[in-house]
Design a protein around this motif. Structure first.
Motif, PDB file in Angstrom:
ATOM      1  N   GLU A 144       0.845  -1.191   0.000  1.00 14.73           N
ATOM      2  CA  GLU A 144       0.000   0.000   0.000  1.00 14.73           C
ATOM      3  C   GLU A 144       0.885   1.247   0.000  1.00 14.73           C
ATOM      4  OE1 GLU A 144      -3.032  -0.068  -0.530  1.00 14.73           O
ATOM      5  OE2 GLU A 144      -3.998  -1.769   0.433  1.00 14.73           O
ATOM      6  N   PRO A 145       0.463   2.377  -0.604  1.00 16.71           N
ATOM      7  CA  PRO A 145      -0.784   2.480  -1.355  1.00 16.71           C
ATOM      8  C   PRO A 145      -0.632   1.852  -2.734  1.00 16.71           C
ATOM      9  CG  PRO A 145       0.391   4.555  -1.443  1.00 16.71           C
ATOM     10  CD  PRO A 145       1.208   3.664  -0.556  1.00 16.71           C
ATOM     11  N   GLU A 199      -6.104  -1.270  -4.661  1.00 13.67           N
ATOM     12  CA  GLU A 199      -6.667  -0.970  -5.981  1.00 13.67           C
ATOM     13  C   GLU A 199      -6.239  -2.018  -7.011  1.00 13.67           C
ATOM     14  OE1 GLU A 199      -4.059   2.280  -8.248  1.00 13.67           O
ATOM     15  OE2 GLU A 199      -4.624   2.954  -6.248  1.00 13.67           O
ATOM     16  N   THR A 200      -5.012  -2.532  -6.870  1.00 20.72           N
ATOM     17  CA  THR A 200      -4.551  -3.571  -7.786  1.00 20.72           C
ATOM     18  C   THR A 200      -5.313  -4.867  -7.550  1.00 20.72           C
ATOM     19  OG1 THR A 200      -2.344  -2.567  -7.825  1.00 20.72           O
ATOM     20  CG2 THR A 200      -2.530  -4.810  -8.643  1.00 20.72           C
ATOM     21  N   MET A 201      -5.575  -5.188  -6.288  1.00 27.17           N
ATOM     22  CA  MET A 201      -6.371  -6.375  -5.963  1.00 27.17           C
ATOM     23  C   MET A 201      -7.754  -6.274  -6.607  1.00 27.17           C
ATOM     24  SD  MET A 201      -4.834  -8.601  -3.780  1.00 27.17           S
ATOM     25  CE  MET A 201      -6.132  -9.282  -2.741  1.00 27.17           C
ATOM     26  N   ARG A 202      -8.376  -5.111  -6.509  1.00 26.31           N
ATOM     27  CA  ARG A 202      -9.707  -4.923  -7.100  1.00 26.31           C
ATOM     28  C   ARG A 202      -9.653  -5.097  -8.616  1.00 26.31           C
ATOM     29  NH1 ARG A 202     -10.024  -0.787  -3.182  1.00 26.31           N
ATOM     30  NH2 ARG A 202      -9.361   0.771  -4.709  1.00 26.31           N
ATOM     31  N   ALA A 203      -8.622  -4.535  -9.243  1.00 27.78           N
ATOM     32  CA  ALA A 203      -8.490  -4.636 -10.697  1.00 27.78           C
ATOM     33  C   ALA A 203      -8.312  -6.081 -11.139  1.00 27.78           C
ATOM     34  CB  ALA A 203      -7.317  -3.783 -11.172  1.00 27.78           C
ATOM     35  N   VAL A 204      -7.517  -6.847 -10.383  1.00 30.46           N
ATOM     36  CA  VAL A 204      -7.291  -8.256 -10.706  1.00 30.46           C
ATOM     37  C   VAL A 204      -8.602  -9.041 -10.596  1.00 30.46           C
ATOM     38  CG1 VAL A 204      -6.159 -10.381  -9.922  1.00 30.46           C
ATOM     39  CG2 VAL A 204      -4.855  -8.257 -10.086  1.00 30.46           C
ATOM     40  N   GLU A 205      -9.353  -8.778  -9.527  1.00 26.84           N
ATOM     41  CA  GLU A 205     -10.614  -9.484  -9.321  1.00 26.84           C
ATOM     42  C   GLU A 205     -11.654  -9.093 -10.368  1.00 26.84           C
ATOM     43  OE1 GLU A 205     -11.322  -8.428  -5.289  1.00 26.84           O
ATOM     44  OE2 GLU A 205     -10.084 -10.065  -4.474  1.00 26.84           O
ATOM     45  N   GLN A 206     -11.676  -7.824 -10.744  1.00 23.71           N
ATOM     46  CA  GLN A 206     -12.607  -7.371 -11.773  1.00 23.71           C
ATOM     47  C   GLN A 206     -12.292  -7.994 -13.129  1.00 23.71           C
ATOM     48  OE1 GLN A 206     -12.337  -3.089 -11.551  1.00 23.71           O
ATOM     49  NE2 GLN A 206     -13.516  -2.978  -9.653  1.00 23.71           N
ATOM     50  N   LEU A 209       6.872  -5.546   0.479  1.00 21.78           N
ATOM     51  CA  LEU A 209       7.470  -4.485   1.278  1.00 21.78           C
ATOM     52  C   LEU A 209       6.447  -3.924   2.256  1.00 21.78           C
ATOM     53  CD1 LEU A 209       9.215  -2.555  -1.650  1.00 21.78           C
ATOM     54  CD2 LEU A 209      10.301  -4.160  -0.078  1.00 21.78           C
ATOM     55  N   HIS A 210       6.944  -3.435   3.368  1.00 21.91           N
ATOM     56  CA  HIS A 210       6.116  -2.769   4.366  1.00 21.91           C
ATOM     57  C   HIS A 210       6.593  -1.321   4.464  1.00 21.91           C
ATOM     58  CE1 HIS A 210       3.860  -1.820   7.903  1.00 21.91           C
ATOM     59  NE2 HIS A 210       4.943  -1.700   8.652  1.00 21.91           N
ATOM     60  N   VAL A 211       5.704  -0.392   4.144  1.00 20.39           N
ATOM     61  CA  VAL A 211       6.090   1.021   4.080  1.00 20.39           C
ATOM     62  C   VAL A 211       5.817   1.709   5.411  1.00 20.39           C
ATOM     63  CG1 VAL A 211       5.697   3.230   2.926  1.00 20.39           C
ATOM     64  CG2 VAL A 211       5.675   1.104   1.600  1.00 20.39           C
ATOM     65  N   ILE A 212       6.832   2.398   5.912  1.00 19.89           N
ATOM     66  CA  ILE A 212       6.715   3.177   7.152  1.00 19.89           C
ATOM     67  C   ILE A 212       6.925   4.651   6.814  1.00 19.89           C
ATOM     68  CG2 ILE A 212       7.688   3.635   9.426  1.00 19.89           C
ATOM     69  CD1 ILE A 212       8.593   0.747   9.543  1.00 19.89           C
ATOM     70  N   GLN A 213       5.922   5.458   7.084  1.00 17.92           N
ATOM     71  CA  GLN A 213       6.038   6.899   6.864  1.00 17.92           C
ATOM     72  C   GLN A 213       6.763   7.534   8.049  1.00 17.92           C
ATOM     73  OE1 GLN A 213       5.160   8.559   4.143  1.00 17.92           O
ATOM     74  NE2 GLN A 213       4.100   6.888   3.094  1.00 17.92           N
ATOM     75  N   TYR A 214       7.741   8.376   7.754  1.00 17.30           N
ATOM     76  CA  TYR A 214       8.469   9.048   8.813  1.00 17.30           C
ATOM     77  C   TYR A 214       7.665  10.227   9.347  1.00 17.30           C
ATOM     78  CZ  TYR A 214      12.666   6.388   7.606  1.00 17.30           C
ATOM     79  OH  TYR A 214      13.574   5.381   7.389  1.00 17.30           O
ATOM     80  N   LEU A 235       8.459  13.601  -7.065  1.00 16.59           N
ATOM     81  CA  LEU A 235       7.967  12.382  -6.418  1.00 16.59           C
ATOM     82  C   LEU A 235       8.296  11.176  -7.285  1.00 16.59           C
ATOM     83  CD1 LEU A 235       4.387  13.551  -5.324  1.00 16.59           C
ATOM     84  CD2 LEU A 235       6.472  13.539  -3.945  1.00 16.59           C
ATOM     85  N   THR A 236       9.078  10.259  -6.756  1.00 18.19           N
ATOM     86  CA  THR A 236       9.413   9.049  -7.498  1.00 18.19           C
ATOM     87  C   THR A 236       8.512   7.873  -7.129  1.00 18.19           C
ATOM     88  OG1 THR A 236      11.051   8.385  -5.840  1.00 18.19           O
ATOM     89  CG2 THR A 236      11.823   9.751  -7.660  1.00 18.19           C
ATOM     90  N   SER A 237       7.590   8.090  -6.200  1.00 16.07           N
ATOM     91  CA  SER A 237       6.719   7.015  -5.742  1.00 16.07           C
ATOM     92  C   SER A 237       5.491   7.602  -5.079  1.00 16.07           C
ATOM     93  CB  SER A 237       7.462   6.117  -4.745  1.00 16.07           C
ATOM     94  OG  SER A 237       6.572   5.248  -4.086  1.00 16.07           O
ATOM     95  N   GLY A 238       4.384   6.863  -5.143  1.00 17.75           N
ATOM     96  CA  GLY A 238       3.180   7.301  -4.462  1.00 17.75           C
ATOM     97  C   GLY A 238       3.345   7.331  -2.959  1.00 17.75           C
TER      98      GLY A 238
END
Length: 239
Positions: free
Chosen positions: A13-14, A18-25, A36-41, A56-59
């Motif tokens: 995430e993030p 949304e990718t899971m929903r797209a795959v299921e659709q 990966l596990h993202v930690i915001q500072y 910004l190189t990433s969401g």
């Protein structure tokens, strides 16, 4: 109708949901397995009084952009469309998408910004963005890099995901960076699950990501035409 064979999504995430929903659709059964596990500072304060823009190189860096400046009219230069959309959703009004990777981001900045315009703020994850920083400085830009988050590798893979692999219930695995591919493979327990994972088709975002999978023993790897999530998902539509 559910298509034969599930799809593992290794995106954090993030973006994971949304990718899971797209795959299921698209008719597939989706398995969440973030590499990966993202930690915001905590809030990062800029030492630049009047920056010329934010890179910004990433969401994952959008939260940092919100924290580092209250000026929502400050130009934002995003690596791709989804990052640009997240910046717009965060309230930034002047957002430009490079629609690609670091190379296209450099090209966008050379087109949109004069090196004399002022200091650009490069927001990146821990250990990331240094190559882009050096490239932009070589092009004459004044850039200051700020670390706003960390992407830590997953320690293990969920048992349900491993069981699906062992039972040969997975046909495709989506990988969105070379770093996440390496992390996901390390987190997967050696044995039957890894053996079966290598038999799946890896749908990947770049040639660098493909190299990681091929070196790890994958026989079937397909690379997206463009380095963005939508292009990776489009590979599923042609299966």
């Amino acid at each position: 109708m559910i298509k034969a064979g599930g799809v593992i999504v290794t995106r954090p995430e993030p973006g994971l949901s949304e990718t899971m929903r797209a795959v299921e659709q698209a008719g597939w059964r989706a398995y969440a397995s973030p590499a990966l596990h993202v930690i915001q500072y905590e809030t990062v304060l800029s030492s630049v009084a009047n920056p010329a823009g934010i890179i910004l190189t990433s969401g994952q860096a959008v939260c940092g952009a919100q924290a580092i400046t209250a000026d929502r009219w400050l130009p934002v230069y995003a690596v791709g469309d989804r990052t640009a959309q997240r910046a717009q959703a965060a309230g930034f009004h002047r957002v430009y998408s490079a629609q690609g990777n670091a190379e296209s981001l450099v090209a966008l900045l050379k087109k949109q910004v004069a090196p004399s315009a002022g200091t650009l703020l490069l927001l990146a994850g821990d250990g990331q963005g240094n190559a882009l920083l050096a490239r932009l400085q070589a092009e004459g830009f004044d850039v200051v890099r700020y670390v706003t988050y960390a992407a830590l590798p997953a320690e293990n893979i969920d048992e349900a995901v491993q069981l699906a692999l062992i039972k040969e219930g997975i046909s495709n695995i989506l990988f969105f960076s070379a770093e996440s591919a390496r992390g996901w493979i390390r987190a997967l327990s050696p044995g039957a699950a890894l053996v079966q994972a290598r038999k799946t088709t890896a749908l990947v975002i770049s040639e660098k990501t493909a190299e990681v999978l091929l070196a790890a023993g994958w026989q079937h790897v397909r690379v997206a035409l463009r380095p963005d999530a939508q292009s990776v998902l489009s590979l599923l539509e042609h299966k």
